[in-house]
Design a protein around this motif. Structure first.
Motif, PDB file in Angstrom:
ATOM      1  N   SER A   1       0.847  -1.192   0.000  1.00  9.74           N
ATOM      2  CA  SER A   1       0.000   0.000   0.000  1.00  9.74           C
ATOM      3  C   SER A   1       0.878   1.237   0.000  1.00  9.74           C
ATOM      4  O   SER A   1       1.690   1.416   0.910  1.00  9.74           O
TER       5      SER A   1
ATOM      6  N   ASP B   1      -5.408  -0.640  -1.449  1.00  9.59           N
ATOM      7  CA  ASP B   1      -5.606   0.453  -0.512  1.00  9.59           C
ATOM      8  C   ASP B   1      -5.302  -0.058   0.884  1.00  9.59           C
ATOM      9  O   ASP B   1      -5.404  -1.273   1.156  1.00  9.59           O
ATOM     10  N   LEU B   2      -4.956   0.844   1.792  1.00 13.73           N
ATOM     11  CA  LEU B   2      -4.530   0.433   3.122  1.00 13.73           C
ATOM     12  C   LEU B   2      -5.561  -0.430   3.852  1.00 13.73           C
ATOM     13  O   LEU B   2      -5.186  -1.465   4.430  1.00 13.73           O
ATOM     14  N   PRO B   3      -6.853  -0.090   3.878  1.00 17.72           N
ATOM     15  CA  PRO B   3      -7.814  -0.941   4.606  1.00 17.72           C
ATOM     16  C   PRO B   3      -7.835  -2.387   4.104  1.00 17.72           C
ATOM     17  O   PRO B   3      -7.926  -3.334   4.904  1.00 17.72           O
ATOM     18  N   ASP B   4      -7.724  -2.576   2.792  1.00 17.83           N
ATOM     19  CA  ASP B   4      -7.726  -3.934   2.245  1.00 17.83           C
ATOM     20  C   ASP B   4      -6.448  -4.669   2.601  1.00 17.83           C
ATOM     21  O   ASP B   4      -6.476  -5.866   2.903  1.00 17.83           O
TER      22      ASP B   4
ATOM     23  N   LEU C   1      -4.632  -4.180   5.283  1.00 18.52           N
ATOM     24  CA  LEU C   1      -4.703  -4.510   6.703  1.00 18.52           C
ATOM     25  C   LEU C   1      -5.594  -5.716   6.949  1.00 18.52           C
ATOM     26  O   LEU C   1      -5.290  -6.573   7.786  1.00 18.52           O
ATOM     27  N   ALA C   2      -6.688  -5.804   6.222  1.00 20.79           N
ATOM     28  CA  ALA C   2      -7.656  -6.884   6.434  1.00 20.79           C
ATOM     29  C   ALA C   2      -7.122  -8.239   5.988  1.00 20.79           C
ATOM     30  O   ALA C   2      -7.571  -9.274   6.494  1.00 20.79           O
TER      31      ALA C   2
ATOM     32  N   GLN D   1      -8.677   3.043  14.218  1.00 19.82           N
ATOM     33  CA  GLN D   1      -9.426   2.521  13.073  1.00 19.82           C
ATOM     34  C   GLN D   1      -8.583   1.541  12.265  1.00 19.82           C
ATOM     35  O   GLN D   1      -9.060   0.481  11.853  1.00 19.82           O
ATOM     36  N   ALA D   2      -7.314   1.895  12.056  1.00 17.69           N
ATOM     37  CA  ALA D   2      -6.436   1.026  11.273  1.00 17.69           C
ATOM     38  C   ALA D   2      -6.201  -0.309  11.979  1.00 17.69           C
ATOM     39  O   ALA D   2      -6.255  -1.376  11.348  1.00 17.69           O
TER      40      ALA D   2
ATOM     41  N   GLN E   1      -9.026  -2.594  11.619  1.00 16.49           N
ATOM     42  CA  GLN E   1      -9.165  -3.162  10.271  1.00 16.49           C
ATOM     43  C   GLN E   1      -8.230  -4.335  10.032  1.00 16.49           C
ATOM     44  O   GLN E   1      -8.397  -5.073   9.060  1.00 16.49           O
TER      45      GLN E   1
ATOM     46  N   LYS F   1      -6.445  -7.983  10.341  1.00 18.21           N
ATOM     47  CA  LYS F   1      -6.936  -9.352  10.543  1.00 18.21           C
ATOM     48  C   LYS F   1      -6.742  -9.733  12.012  1.00 18.21           C
ATOM     49  O   LYS F   1      -5.642  -9.565  12.555  1.00 18.21           O
TER      50      LYS F   1
END
Length: 331
Positions: free
Chosen positions: A177, A192-195, A197-198, A220-221, A224, A226
């Protein structure tokens, strides 16, 4: 003969500059050393470097406006590090003083530290060793191997690119990312960062520290990420909201964390967070190898050789404003 002042205190001179670089500077001019046994204040530095054309600066020595406005003989301020956030380049430029920075000589060193941190976190090496050190026998929990795991790299700079290659070499699925980079490597997946992180089992923070990335890893991060993943920071402490990180560790959202940087002095991990039982912490040593240190210190020697000839070297950040270089061209 040029007069050069080296700001490194004795211990930093030994660990972060070295004999070869000192000899290189001495071959170029009259070198003065910091004899205070500690970091100098700006006022002390002004006095100690009076009459010097060049200051070669340790990373903790700030280049403040006061220094540049009160050093009439100073031609250049050369930082033996990449990070020049504590150097007032605008005022240096106003006064016609050149500012230089070193390039990244610690790419392999930092990336190797990250690999070690991932192995340690995934296999519980430090935790088991601590139990043995206490005279007890630890349990033998199931570990995680790196091959087949997903590595998420935040930041695709020089270290990030090298880190990705190491991850691929170990058989990891590698995600990246970085909103400022276009990843064209066929084996890497840009998200993207959220994806990222997940999906990541190991998240490695290697982004640049800027105003835009302050507390990039916040509550928030971490939410997100796993559940049960690991977080590793080898960039800068101000990328992380430390209270949010601690809460993510306490809640079990994160299985563990490795830190080589933080918000303590000299960019070290904060002691309170470092003592957390799920944290592996080291004192900002990821880039501390002879190879990486000499890369930067010898680079400042090469820069000094150009500067005393009145030329802006590779690594100059304000060459167009460095009007005082003309003094050395006439010398």
């Amino acid at each position: 003969m040029a007069k050069i002042f080296l700001t490194h205190p004795p211990e930093a001179l030994k660990n972060y500059y070295g004999d070869r670089a000192v000899a290189g500077l001495k071959a170029l001019g009259d070198v003065r050393f910091n004899s205070a046994g500690r970091e100098l204040s700006t006022r002390e530095l002004i006095e100690a470097a009076r009459g010097c054309e060049l200051i070669v600066s340790y990373r903790q020595t700030p280049g403040e406006a006061e220094l540049f406005r009160n050093s009439p003989d100073l031609v250049a301020f050369s930082r033996c590090a990449i990070d020049i956030r504590n150097v007032d380049v605008a005022v240096a430029s106003e006064m016609g003083i050149l500012v230089t920075q070193a390039s990244a000589g610690f790419v392999a060193s930092v990336a190797e530290w990250v690999v070690g941190a991932m192995v340690d976190l995934g296999r519980g090496i430090s935790a088991a060793s601590a139990v043995y050190d206490a005279g007890k026998v630890p349990a033998a929990p199931m570990g995680r191997q790196l091959r087949g795991a997903t590595l998420g790299v935040i930041g695709y700079g020089q270290i990030g690119r090298y880190q990705c290659e190491l991850g691929l070499a170990m058989g990891m699925r590698v995600l990246v990312s970085d909103p400022h980079a276009r990843i064209e490597h066929a084996a890497l997946i840009q998200l993207d960062l959220p994806d990222l992180l997940a999906q990541s089992d190991f998240v490695v923070c290697l982004a640049l520290a800027t105003e835009a990335t302050e507390n990039l890893m916040n509550a928030q991060a971490f939410a997100q990420m796993k559940p049960g993943a690991f977080f590793i920071n080898a960039s800068r402490g101000n990328l992380v909201d430390e209270q949010a990180l601690e809460k993510a560790l306490d809640s079990g959202q994160l299985a563990g964390c490795a830190l080589d940087v933080g918000r303590a002095p000299d960019q070290m991990p904060t002691p309170l967070l470092a003592r957390h039982p799920k944290v592996i912490a080291t004192p900002h040593l990821a880039g501390l190898t002879p190879e990486s240190i000499e890369h930067q210190s010898l680079e400042t020697v090469a820069q000094a050789a150009e500067i005393i000839k009145g030329r802006a070297p590779k690594g100059a950040v304000n060459a167009a404003s460095a009007t005082r270089l003309a003094r050395l061209r006439k010398a």
